[in-house]
Design an enzyme around this catalytic site. Structure first.
Site, PDB file in Angstrom:
ATOM      1  N   CYS A 106      -4.881   5.023  -1.090  1.00 50.08           N
ATOM      2  CA  CYS A 106      -4.337   4.518   0.161  1.00 50.08           C
ATOM      3  C   CYS A 106      -2.867   4.128   0.014  1.00 50.08           C
ATOM      4  O   CYS A 106      -2.016   4.970  -0.235  1.00 50.08           O
ATOM      5  CB  CYS A 106      -5.212   3.385   0.682  1.00 50.08           C
ATOM      6  SG  CYS A 106      -5.028   3.067   2.447  1.00 50.08           S
ATOM      7  N   HIS A 107      -2.520   2.853   0.146  1.00 50.00           N
ATOM      8  CA  HIS A 107      -1.141   2.388   0.028  1.00 50.00           C
ATOM      9  C   HIS A 107      -0.731   2.099  -1.421  1.00 50.00           C
ATOM     10  O   HIS A 107       0.433   1.804  -1.679  1.00 50.00           O
ATOM     11  CB  HIS A 107      -0.935   1.116   0.869  1.00 50.00           C
ATOM     12  CG  HIS A 107      -0.919   1.363   2.337  1.00 50.00           C
ATOM     13  ND1 HIS A 107      -2.068   1.536   3.073  1.00 50.00           N
ATOM     14  CD2 HIS A 107       0.111   1.476   3.217  1.00 50.00           C
ATOM     15  CE1 HIS A 107      -1.750   1.731   4.343  1.00 50.00           C
ATOM     16  NE2 HIS A 107      -0.432   1.696   4.457  1.00 50.00           N
ATOM     17  N   ALA A 108      -1.654   2.185  -2.366  1.00 52.62           N
ATOM     18  CA  ALA A 108      -1.361   1.850  -3.765  1.00 52.62           C
ATOM     19  C   ALA A 108      -0.191   2.639  -4.361  1.00 52.62           C
ATOM     20  O   ALA A 108       0.528   2.107  -5.207  1.00 52.62           O
ATOM     21  CB  ALA A 108      -2.610   2.005  -4.628  1.00 52.62           C
ATOM     22  N   TRP A 110       2.643   2.985  -3.397  1.00 49.05           N
ATOM     23  CA  TRP A 110       3.894   2.246  -3.262  1.00 49.05           C
ATOM     24  C   TRP A 110       4.308   1.633  -4.597  1.00 49.05           C
ATOM     25  O   TRP A 110       5.488   1.618  -4.949  1.00 49.05           O
ATOM     26  CB  TRP A 110       3.755   1.137  -2.223  1.00 49.05           C
ATOM     27  CG  TRP A 110       4.318   1.470  -0.888  1.00 49.05           C
ATOM     28  CD1 TRP A 110       5.229   2.431  -0.573  1.00 49.05           C
ATOM     29  CD2 TRP A 110       4.007   0.795   0.330  1.00 49.05           C
ATOM     30  NE1 TRP A 110       5.492   2.400   0.767  1.00 49.05           N
ATOM     31  CE2 TRP A 110       4.759   1.410   1.343  1.00 49.05           C
ATOM     32  CE3 TRP A 110       3.169  -0.261   0.642  1.00 49.05           C
ATOM     33  CZ2 TRP A 110       4.693   0.988   2.663  1.00 49.05           C
ATOM     34  CZ3 TRP A 110       3.114  -0.669   1.958  1.00 49.05           C
ATOM     35  CH2 TRP A 110       3.865  -0.050   2.957  1.00 49.05           C
TER      36      TRP A 110
END
Length: 183
Positions: A106-108, A110
């Protein structure tokens, strides 16, 4: 195998932590929750507070040498906080420098952008990270799960909670392969 799960004190998407944690446990490996602060982490169901979980160790107390692999759960606030913590970023970078497998959902990614480890890698994430990943030198694709092994260590990525079954299956298989190579 000892598997580090790195999370900020709050903001992790609970299911992106608990499902991979269960997959690691089911594979017979030992997961450990690592955070930037001691105590408990506050998980979320999207924007609503969910459960809390005890921190096993902090990034001040650990090294990538202590683990065989790394899992980075998502949630919007979680990786955003991690990427602002120099020790957390260095911890993540250390897994890549050691050629150890990493799984991120997912957003990991980043945090991976901040660690500058995506150059030349093919990966996926939540779609809003597409431009950040491309600017960091990665090739972003819209696929359920992507396994990237370019000789610098394996990276397994997925886009969202709906991808968790494929994500957990892929990363546990890659972690198993890596464990067999080092055994």
């Amino acid at each position: 195998m000892r598997i580090a799960f790195l999370m900020a004190p709050e903001g992790v998407e609970q299911v992106e932590f608990t499902k991979p944690w269960q997959a690691v446990t089911d594979a017979g490996d030992s997961p450990e929750l690592v955070s930037t602060k001691p105590g408990r982490i506050q998980a979320f169901h999207h924007l609503d507070k969910a459960d809390t979980f005890p921190v096993d160790r902090t990034v001040d107390e650990v090294s990538p040498d202590d683990y065989d692999a790394l899992v980075l759960p998502g949630g919007v606030a979680n990786p955003d906080a991690l990427r602002m913590d120099e020790k957390a970023v260095a911890f993540v970078r250390g897994f890549f420098e050691a050629g150890k497998p990493v799984a991120a959902i997912c957003h990991a990614p980043w945090t991976l952008v901040e660690a500058d480890v995506l150059r030349g890698r093919r990966l996926t994430s939540w779609p809003s990270l597409r431009t950040d990943i491309r600017n960091a030198g990665g090739e972003w694709v819209d696929e359920e799960v992507v396994v990237s092994d370019d000789g610098r260590g394996t990276l397994v990525t997925s886009r969202k909670p709906d991808d968790l079954p494929a994500f957990c299956s892929a990363f546990t298989e890659e972690f198993r392969k890596a464990g067999a190579r080092t055994a």
